[in-house]
Each structure stands twice: as structure tokens, then as C-alpha cells.
Design a protein around this motif. Structure first.
Motif, PDB file in Angstrom:
ATOM      1  N   ALA A 117      21.957 -25.753 -20.037  1.00 46.42           N
ATOM      2  CA  ALA A 117      20.764 -25.399 -19.262  1.00 46.42           C
ATOM      3  C   ALA A 117      21.154 -24.932 -17.862  1.00 46.42           C
ATOM      4  O   ALA A 117      20.599 -23.953 -17.341  1.00 46.42           O
ATOM      5  CB  ALA A 117      19.821 -26.595 -19.189  1.00 46.42           C
ATOM      6  N   LEU A 118      22.129 -25.602 -17.240  1.00 47.66           N
ATOM      7  CA  LEU A 118      22.569 -25.183 -15.913  1.00 47.66           C
ATOM      8  C   LEU A 118      23.303 -23.845 -15.970  1.00 47.66           C
ATOM      9  O   LEU A 118      23.175 -23.020 -15.063  1.00 47.66           O
ATOM     10  CB  LEU A 118      23.457 -26.261 -15.275  1.00 47.66           C
ATOM     11  CG  LEU A 118      22.701 -27.221 -14.344  1.00 47.66           C
ATOM     12  CD1 LEU A 118      21.734 -28.084 -15.133  1.00 47.66           C
ATOM     13  CD2 LEU A 118      23.662 -28.086 -13.554  1.00 47.66           C
ATOM     14  N   THR A 119      24.070 -23.622 -17.045  1.00 52.34           N
ATOM     15  CA  THR A 119      24.743 -22.337 -17.208  1.00 52.34           C
ATOM     16  C   THR A 119      23.720 -21.214 -17.321  1.00 52.34           C
ATOM     17  O   THR A 119      23.857 -20.151 -16.703  1.00 52.34           O
ATOM     18  CB  THR A 119      25.648 -22.351 -18.451  1.00 52.34           C
ATOM     19  OG1 THR A 119      26.610 -23.408 -18.318  1.00 52.34           O
ATOM     20  CG2 THR A 119      26.391 -21.041 -18.613  1.00 52.34           C
ATOM     21  N   ALA A 139      32.228 -15.407  -6.801  1.00 50.29           N
ATOM     22  CA  ALA A 139      30.821 -15.309  -7.188  1.00 50.29           C
ATOM     23  C   ALA A 139      30.615 -14.170  -8.182  1.00 50.29           C
ATOM     24  O   ALA A 139      29.906 -14.315  -9.188  1.00 50.29           O
ATOM     25  CB  ALA A 139      29.953 -15.095  -5.952  1.00 50.29           C
ATOM     26  N   ALA A 140      31.250 -13.024  -7.926  1.00 54.44           N
ATOM     27  CA  ALA A 140      31.102 -11.876  -8.822  1.00 54.44           C
ATOM     28  C   ALA A 140      31.724 -12.155 -10.185  1.00 54.44           C
ATOM     29  O   ALA A 140      31.161 -11.804 -11.226  1.00 54.44           O
ATOM     30  CB  ALA A 140      31.742 -10.647  -8.185  1.00 54.44           C
ATOM     31  N   LEU A 141      32.885 -12.804 -10.204  1.00 55.48           N
ATOM     32  CA  LEU A 141      33.531 -13.152 -11.466  1.00 55.48           C
ATOM     33  C   LEU A 141      32.708 -14.175 -12.231  1.00 55.48           C
ATOM     34  O   LEU A 141      32.486 -14.042 -13.440  1.00 55.48           O
ATOM     35  CB  LEU A 141      34.934 -13.707 -11.196  1.00 55.48           C
ATOM     36  CG  LEU A 141      35.718 -14.215 -12.415  1.00 55.48           C
ATOM     37  CD1 LEU A 141      36.022 -13.066 -13.372  1.00 55.48           C
ATOM     38  CD2 LEU A 141      37.015 -14.892 -11.972  1.00 55.48           C
ATOM     39  N   ALA A 142      32.233 -15.186 -11.534  1.00 53.82           N
ATOM     40  CA  ALA A 142      31.455 -16.245 -12.180  1.00 53.82           C
ATOM     41  C   ALA A 142      30.189 -15.694 -12.818  1.00 53.82           C
ATOM     42  O   ALA A 142      29.748 -16.190 -13.861  1.00 53.82           O
ATOM     43  CB  ALA A 142      31.109 -17.333 -11.172  1.00 53.82           C
ATOM     44  N   HIS A 143      29.632 -14.663 -12.204  1.00 52.20           N
ATOM     45  CA  HIS A 143      28.372 -14.124 -12.705  1.00 52.20           C
ATOM     46  C   HIS A 143      28.570 -12.826 -13.479  1.00 52.20           C
ATOM     47  O   HIS A 143      27.649 -12.024 -13.611  1.00 52.20           O
ATOM     48  CB  HIS A 143      27.376 -13.991 -11.557  1.00 52.20           C
ATOM     49  CG  HIS A 143      27.056 -15.318 -10.936  1.00 52.20           C
ATOM     50  ND1 HIS A 143      26.410 -16.321 -11.637  1.00 52.20           N
ATOM     51  CD2 HIS A 143      27.331 -15.837  -9.718  1.00 52.20           C
ATOM     52  CE1 HIS A 143      26.283 -17.381 -10.851  1.00 52.20           C
ATOM     53  NE2 HIS A 143      26.842 -17.120  -9.698  1.00 52.20           N
ATOM     54  N   GLY A 147      19.792 -16.884 -12.200  1.00 48.09           N
ATOM     55  CA  GLY A 147      19.720 -16.777 -10.750  1.00 48.09           C
ATOM     56  C   GLY A 147      20.743 -15.847 -10.136  1.00 48.09           C
ATOM     57  O   GLY A 147      20.651 -15.527  -8.943  1.00 48.09           O
ATOM     58  N   ALA A 148      21.711 -15.381 -10.930  1.00 50.49           N
ATOM     59  CA  ALA A 148      22.808 -14.570 -10.391  1.00 50.49           C
ATOM     60  C   ALA A 148      22.351 -13.311  -9.663  1.00 50.49           C
ATOM     61  O   ALA A 148      22.927 -12.959  -8.623  1.00 50.49           O
ATOM     62  CB  ALA A 148      23.784 -14.216 -11.513  1.00 50.49           C
ATOM     63  N   PRO A 149      21.327 -12.584 -10.140  1.00 47.67           N
ATOM     64  CA  PRO A 149      20.915 -11.379  -9.407  1.00 47.67           C
ATOM     65  C   PRO A 149      20.476 -11.652  -7.974  1.00 47.67           C
ATOM     66  O   PRO A 149      20.514 -10.751  -7.125  1.00 47.67           O
ATOM     67  CB  PRO A 149      19.752 -10.836 -10.252  1.00 47.67           C
ATOM     68  CG  PRO A 149      20.036 -11.313 -11.637  1.00 47.67           C
ATOM     69  CD  PRO A 149      20.621 -12.690 -11.438  1.00 47.67           C
ATOM     70  N   ALA A 150      20.042 -12.868  -7.674  1.00 45.04           N
ATOM     71  CA  ALA A 150      19.622 -13.208  -6.314  1.00 45.04           C
ATOM     72  C   ALA A 150      20.798 -13.600  -5.426  1.00 45.04           C
ATOM     73  O   ALA A 150      20.629 -13.818  -4.227  1.00 45.04           O
ATOM     74  CB  ALA A 150      18.605 -14.346  -6.341  1.00 45.04           C
TER      75      ALA A 150
END
Length: 214
Positions: free
Chosen positions: A92-94, A181-185, A100-103
Motif C-alpha cells: 500500500a505504501l509502495t 528521487a528520480a530513480l525511486a520513482h 504521489g511521485a508526480p508531485a
């Protein structure tokens, strides 16, 4: 005093009865990295008051999301850790992180940041990249700190993370916060980040005595 309920015969409503309060899911995020003391949680949840944190921890214990245990001497401190029910919130958190990544564009001046906050979305990306490879313990080194991810070769969903550097990582990835952040998302792959020079990879035999590299 019992917690408020939506009183709806709906799985979503029941879930929100347990985890819908402010700060609850962020406490889960912190505890996914392992057991934490109250002071550790308060330090890594900037903005939460001591009263609010204590109240949420009690609520979560009552909902069987976490347990509190006393460390043996010489520790003599209490730590909080997730129950299996609490750990089951990882997908659920993933999903929330992906949603939320686009924000998450440029970091605002008022934004706090901790290195391990990128761990939850990053676990799925690294599990995909290292599938079928021998690397199992992946260190992540940012200017803000370090954490490491432990992959399970038999179950991609069983990846876990811990705050701080790993004692014996198979590889260490160094990058800045924006790159992480970019890699994670999933804005680019690890292979693309390495090829572009945005990410540096060091294997154990390539590391120096720098403590941040272990």
C-alpha cells in the motif's frame, strides 16, 4: 477511549479506520526499516508533536500494527516494531509512493528530507534491476545519509530495507537526492543512471576505507 469509525461495511473504510489518521502511515514507513526508539521516530518525523506521536503509537498498538518491547540491559530502552499486519502495508505504501511521485518535483525550501524516505519505492526498482544477479545487499549513499536494501532472490515482494550503511554490502550506489528521487520513482532505470554518470557504483573490492562506503 475507542477510536472513531466510519461505520461502513466496506474494506476500504475498515482499512482507514486503522490507518487513516494523520501520521499513521508515516510511522509505518519509519518502522518498515526495523525497530525504532521513540526518540528516533520523533527525530525522523519532523513536524509531529510528542503528544500526537505518543497517541498514534498507542492507537497502532491497539490495532495490532506494531508492538513495543523493552531491550535487555545495557540498552534498557523500549523500541517499536511492526507486526506482520503492519508489515503487510508495504504494498500500500509502495502504491501511494507511485501515486504521489508526480508531485515530487523540485525540493521546496521547507521540505525536510531523510535518505531512507526513498527506500520504499526504490526496493521494487532495485529488485527488478538485480533480478537473477548475485547482488543481494545494496547500499545507498546520499549526502543526507545512507541506508541499504536487502533483496530476496525468491520473492521480489520480500525486499526490505534498514537505515544506515550495511556491514557487508554487495554493492554501493552513490548519488544525489534528486537522482535518487528520480530513480525511486521510475523516471529512468538504474542502468540508464549508471551509463549517464548520475550514479556511481562501487563493489566491495573497489571501496576505500571511507566509512560511508560500507
Amino acid at each position: 477511549m475507542p477510536r472513531r469509525s466510519y461505520d461502513q461495511y466496506c474494506a476500504i473504510a475498515r482499512a482507514l479506520d486503522a490507518v487513516g489518521d494523520r501520521w499513521t502511515l508515516l510511522i509505518v514507513r519509519e518502522l518498515l526499516g526495523g525497530s525504532r526508539r521513540y526518540t528516533d521516530l520523533h527525530a525522523d518525523l519532523p513536524g509531529v508533536s510528542t503528544d500526537m506521536l505518543a497517541s498514534r503509537l498507542k492507537d497502532m498498538e491497539r490495532e495490532d500494527l506494531l508492538t513495543r518491547r523493552r531491550l535487555p540491559p545495557p540498552g534498557a530502552a523500549s523500541v517499536y516494531e511492526l507486526t506482520p499486519r503492519g508489515r503487510a502495508l508495504l504494498p500500500a505504501l509502495t502504491a501511494l509512493a507511485d501515486w504521489g511521485a508526480p508531485a515530487l518535483d523540485e525540493q521546496r525550501p521547507t521540505d525536510a528530507v531523510r535518505a531512507h524516505w526513498f527506500a520504499v519505492p526504490l526496493m521494487a526498482r532495485l529488485a527488478r534491476h538485480f533480478a537473477g544477479e548475485p547482488e543481494r545487499v545494496i547500499g545507498i549513499a546520499l549526502d543526507e545519509g545512507a541506508f541499504h536494501i536487502v533483496l530476496d532472490p525468491d520473492d521480489v515482494a520480500a525486499a526490505r530495507y534498514a537505515d544506515g550503511p550495511a556491514a557487508r554490502p554487495d554493492t554501493v550506489l552513490r548519488m544525489d537526492t534528486a537522482t535518487c528521487a528520480a530513480l525511486a520513482h521510475d523516471r529512468f532505470s538504474l542502468a540508464e543512471g549508471l551509463a549517464a554518470g548520475w550514479i556511481e557504483q562501487a563493489r566491495p573490492d573497489e571501496r576505500t576505507a571511507d566509512p560511508a562506503a560500507v
